[in-house]
Scaffold this active site. Structure first.
Site, short mmCIF file in Angstrom:
data_model
loop_
_atom_site.label_atom_id
_atom_site.label_comp_id
_atom_site.label_asym_id
_atom_site.label_seq_id
_atom_site.Cartn_x
_atom_site.Cartn_y
_atom_site.Cartn_z
N ASP A 16 -18.66 -24.39 71.52
CA ASP A 16 -18.40 -23.18 70.73
C ASP A 16 -19.32 -22.03 71.14
O ASP A 16 -20.40 -22.26 71.70
CB ASP A 16 -18.58 -23.52 69.24
CG ASP A 16 -17.98 -22.47 68.33
OD1 ASP A 16 -17.02 -21.78 68.75
OD2 ASP A 16 -18.47 -22.31 67.19
N HIS A 33 -14.69 -17.49 77.84
CA HIS A 33 -13.97 -18.75 78.10
C HIS A 33 -14.07 -19.12 79.58
O HIS A 33 -14.22 -20.30 79.93
CB HIS A 33 -12.50 -18.62 77.69
CG HIS A 33 -12.31 -18.40 76.21
ND1 HIS A 33 -13.00 -19.13 75.26
CD2 HIS A 33 -11.53 -17.52 75.52
CE1 HIS A 33 -12.64 -18.71 74.05
NE2 HIS A 33 -11.76 -17.74 74.17
N LEU A 127 -17.53 -42.10 85.02
CA LEU A 127 -17.54 -41.36 83.76
C LEU A 127 -16.10 -41.25 83.24
O LEU A 127 -15.18 -41.03 84.03
CB LEU A 127 -18.10 -39.94 84.00
CG LEU A 127 -18.05 -38.96 82.82
CD1 LEU A 127 -19.09 -39.36 81.75
CD2 LEU A 127 -18.32 -37.53 83.28
C1 IPE Z 1 -14.00 -25.46 67.25
O1 IPE Z 1 -14.42 -24.14 67.35
C2 IPE Z 1 -12.95 -25.75 68.28
C3 IPE Z 1 -13.41 -25.72 69.66
C4 IPE Z 1 -14.63 -25.54 70.07
C5 IPE Z 1 -12.39 -25.95 70.64
P1 IPE Z 1 -13.82 -23.01 66.42
O2 IPE Z 1 -14.49 -21.74 66.83
O3 IPE Z 1 -12.34 -23.01 66.48
O4 IPE Z 1 -14.26 -23.48 64.97
P2 IPE Z 1 -14.51 -22.64 63.62
O5 IPE Z 1 -13.29 -21.80 63.41
O6 IPE Z 1 -15.72 -21.80 63.84
O7 IPE Z 1 -14.73 -23.68 62.57
C1 IPE Z 2 -15.00 -21.95 71.67
O1 IPE Z 2 -15.46 -20.65 71.63
C2 IPE Z 2 -13.75 -22.11 72.51
C3 IPE Z 2 -12.53 -22.27 71.72
C4 IPE Z 2 -12.47 -22.45 70.43
C5 IPE Z 2 -11.28 -22.26 72.45
P1 IPE Z 2 -14.90 -19.60 70.60
O2 IPE Z 2 -13.74 -18.90 71.21
O3 IPE Z 2 -14.64 -20.22 69.28
O4 IPE Z 2 -16.14 -18.61 70.52
P2 IPE Z 2 -16.69 -17.90 69.22
O5 IPE Z 2 -16.97 -18.97 68.21
O6 IPE Z 2 -15.64 -16.94 68.76
O7 IPE Z 2 -17.93 -17.23 69.70
MG MG Z 3 -15.78 -20.52 67.62
#
Ligand code: IPE
Ligand code: IPE
Ligand code: MG
Length: 227
Positions: A16, A33, A127
């Site tokens: 995240d 990303h 792995l």
């Molecule tokens: C969780 O992150 C999903 C992934 C890292 C793929 P999110 O950014 O979607 O989660 P919330 O919305 O903060 O709970």
């Molecule tokens: C995690 O990063 C990747 C996915 C959920 C696909 P985010 O896109 O949730 O990044 P933040 O949380 O908005 O910074």
């Molecule tokens: Mg996120």
């Protein structure tokens, strides 16, 4: 062996913080990303050297479909590029690549690339890399309960979440019943092999008891208890 925390065989990571990392640098969310995909490559390369045998990475949740279509589509294309590009490297390094989550809502091209990768890397023993795409733990648990396969779900030893939030966001809820939890403010694009090593060092300082008392056998030693 007691409840030793020396071998974190199954590590799971909620990757995240990509979007905020990019936004904080005045760049579009997708730049985060893309940088996140590079972090995946670093971590996958480092994992076997740190004693990890299974690595489950949360790439896209079943709730991430709520995001704007442009972000969702670019993410799906990024996964397609990753799976296609990494299949050969995985074969070379003995990495078995599988994908968990629903497939019926993914683009057919991505499903095909995943199936090709799973087939090509099936013999990998160094792995087991599991990518969670369109994944919901509650959905997976309901499905496994209906199929009678709950007991075959592999327990998570260490669950890492990057990006500063302290929640599980519907990831591996069943498998993490006794997982050690590690939350770091480091955004996923900045997560390095050293960050992973640091998380594992913290894991080794933990004492896992599985409801027992220090010094008693852990759940993996049930046979020893019975005999
Ligand atoms: C969780 O992150 C999903 C992934 C890292 C793929 P999110 O950014 O979607 O989660 P919330 O919305 O903060 O709970
Ligand atoms: C995690 O990063 C990747 C996915 C959920 C696909 P985010 O896109 O949730 O990044 P933040 O949380 O908005 O910074
Ligand atoms: Mg996120």
């Amino acid at each position: 062996m007691s409840q030793s925390t020396s071998l974190p065989t199954h590590v799971a990571i909620i990757m995240d913080g990509n979007g905020r990392w990019a936004t904080n640098r005045g760049r579009p969310r997708f730049a985060g990303h893309r940088a996140g995909a590079a972090a995946v490559r670093r971590v996958v390369e480092a994992a076997p050297h740190l004693g990890i045998t299974t690595l489950t990475l949360f790439a896209f949740s079943a709730d991430n479909w709520k995001r704007p279509a442009t972000e969702v589509n670019r993410l799906l294309r990024l996964f397609l590029g990753y799976v296609r590009a990494e299949t050969a490297t995985c074969v070379e390094r003995g990495v078995r690549l599988t994908v968990i989550g629903r497939r019926d809502r993914l683009p057919p091209t991505l499903v095909e690339a995943v199936e090709t990768a799973e087939h090509a890397t099936a013999g990998g023993r160094t792995l087991h890399l599991r990518l969670a795409i369109d994944y919901s733990a509650r959905h997976a648990i309901a499905q496994a309960a209906a199929a009678g396969t709950l007991e075959s779900m592999e327990a998570v030893d260490l669950l890492i979440r990057t990006g500063g939030e302290k929640r599980l966001s519907d990831f591996l809820l069943w498998e993490s019943a006794y997982a050690e939890l590690y939350f770091t403010p480091v955004a996923w694009p900045e997560f390095s092999a050293a960050s992973l090593a640091e998380a594992l060092a913290e894991y080794r300082r933990r004492q896992r008891r599985f409801g027992g008392l220090p010094g008693l056998p852990g759940p993996r030693d049930e046979a020893a208890v019975a005999s």
